[in-house]
Design an enzyme around this catalytic site. Structure first.
Site, PDB file in Angstrom:
ATOM      1  N   SER A  90      20.624  42.152  10.064  1.00 40.49           N
ATOM      2  CA  SER A  90      20.828  43.570   9.803  1.00 40.49           C
ATOM      3  C   SER A  90      20.270  43.885   8.413  1.00 40.49           C
ATOM      4  O   SER A  90      19.198  43.429   8.039  1.00 40.49           O
ATOM      5  CB  SER A  90      22.310  43.912   9.924  1.00 40.49           C
ATOM      6  N   TYR A 117      15.352  53.825   9.651  1.00 40.03           N
ATOM      7  CA  TYR A 117      15.694  52.409   9.485  1.00 40.03           C
ATOM      8  C   TYR A 117      17.209  52.238   9.472  1.00 40.03           C
ATOM      9  O   TYR A 117      17.757  51.353  10.150  1.00 40.03           O
ATOM     10  CB  TYR A 117      15.066  51.883   8.202  1.00 40.03           C
ATOM     11  N   LYS A 136      19.590  50.091  12.131  1.00 36.66           N
ATOM     12  CA  LYS A 136      20.457  48.996  11.691  1.00 36.66           C
ATOM     13  C   LYS A 136      21.940  49.318  11.904  1.00 36.66           C
ATOM     14  O   LYS A 136      22.741  48.420  12.200  1.00 36.66           O
ATOM     15  CB  LYS A 136      20.173  48.666  10.224  1.00 36.66           C
ATOM     16  N   ASP A 157       6.277  38.915  20.980  1.00 34.31           N
ATOM     17  CA  ASP A 157       6.272  40.294  20.499  1.00 34.31           C
ATOM     18  C   ASP A 157       7.459  40.975  21.153  1.00 34.31           C
ATOM     19  O   ASP A 157       7.525  41.072  22.386  1.00 34.31           O
ATOM     20  CB  ASP A 157       4.960  40.979  20.891  1.00 34.31           C
ATOM     21  N   ASN A 202      15.307  38.222  14.059  1.00 37.95           N
ATOM     22  CA  ASN A 202      14.887  38.607  12.719  1.00 37.95           C
ATOM     23  C   ASN A 202      13.777  39.660  12.710  1.00 37.95           C
ATOM     24  O   ASN A 202      13.645  40.412  11.754  1.00 37.95           O
ATOM     25  CB  ASN A 202      14.400  37.357  11.967  1.00 37.95           C
TER      26      ASN A 202
END
Length: 278
Positions: A132, A146, A150, A54, A81
């Site tokens: 990404s 988000y 990124k 985690d 990922n």
């Protein structure tokens, strides 16, 4: 010598597809996820170790690395990922959810990378592949947080690539766009459902939803397996290429961002994704 890859977020989507692809090509795979008990059969594949990691739990990062090294003796590639997206208007999103977005998509990725770097330095080799998004290249309404996470990942990855190049360690960025065969949209929708609604934004939200519905209907979505192929290329091509655009649907938007002027880019994006109100 058989090479070994450690992948985060392998329960579904890109992570699961990438684990299966590398295993099918003879690699040792350390497939990590928050809930290993829910894994979809990866443990039945040859040379695959499924273990808990985690990214918000530093102890689990160290334990996963130790388990992987105990099983395979070496790690050659890291694929960061694990991640999720918040969907909704910024003002409606709590500070706690903002922190969670960055803890998972950026700070957790940094913690996993930091934990593995001493091993890579000792070997004077290794490759880090950070997943990404097109939303790390161009910004879209309703996913400001988000995008922020990124965009930060992209800057961190590029800077890190300069720091590590003299140590034999490569850094790659893979940028996927719309992919239907993941649970990403489901979690984003669930996160949005818990957001507090401000009536002033209702027309904008409705218009934005219509824009996104049109974009989804008009584009050819890739699959997780196709993105996994790009991840494989990034991890194994032996070049110093930094960025890999992984799906066709975002290439016009990436080109607008990277190959046109600021004014041309903003005009292109406003015409394409800005909702029409009134």
């Amino acid at each position: 010598m058989t090479q070994t890859i450690l992948i985060t977020g392998c329960s579904t989507g890109f992570g699961e597809a990438t684990a299966r692809l590398f295993a099918s090509r003879g690699w040792n795979v350390i497939a990590t996820m928050r809930r290993p008990e829910a894994e979809a059969g990866l443990a039945n594949l040859p040379n695959v170790l499924v273990t808990r990691l985690d990214v918000q739990d530093p102890a689990s990062i160290e334990a996963a690395m130790a388990a992987g090294l105990a099983r395979f003796g070496r790690i050659d590639v890291l694929v960061n990922n694990a991640g999720f997206g918040l969907f909704g208007v910024f003002e409606e999103t709590s500070r706690e959810k903002v922190l969670e977005q960055f803890e998972v998509n950026l700070f957790g990725l940094m913690d996993v990378t930091r934990a593995l770097l001493p091993h890579f330095r000792a070997n004077r080799s290794g490759t880090i592949v950070n997943i990404s998004s097109g939303a790390g290249v161009f910004a879209l309404p309703m996913i400001s947080l988000y995008c922020a996470s990124k965009f930060a990942l992209e800057g961190f990855s590029e800077a890190l690539s300069y720091e590590l190049s003299g140590l034999g360690i490569g850094v790659k960025i893979v940028e996927p766009g719309g992919v239907t065969s993941t649970a990403f949209g489901q979690r984003s929708g669930a996160e949005a459902a818990g957001a507090h609604s401000i009536p002033d934004y209702a027309p904008f939200v409705a218009a934005s939803n219509a824009v996104f519905a049109g974009l989804r209907a008009s584009r050819a979505n890739a699959t997780s397996a196709e993105v996994a192929e790009v991840i494989f290329t990034a991890a194994t091509d032996g070049t110093n290429q930094l960025r890999y655009v992984a799906t066709e649907d975002i290439k016009p938007l990436v080109a607008a961002r990277r190959e046109t002027s600021e004014a041309e880019y903003l005009a292109f994006m406003r015409a394409r994704v800005a909702p029409k109100l009134g």
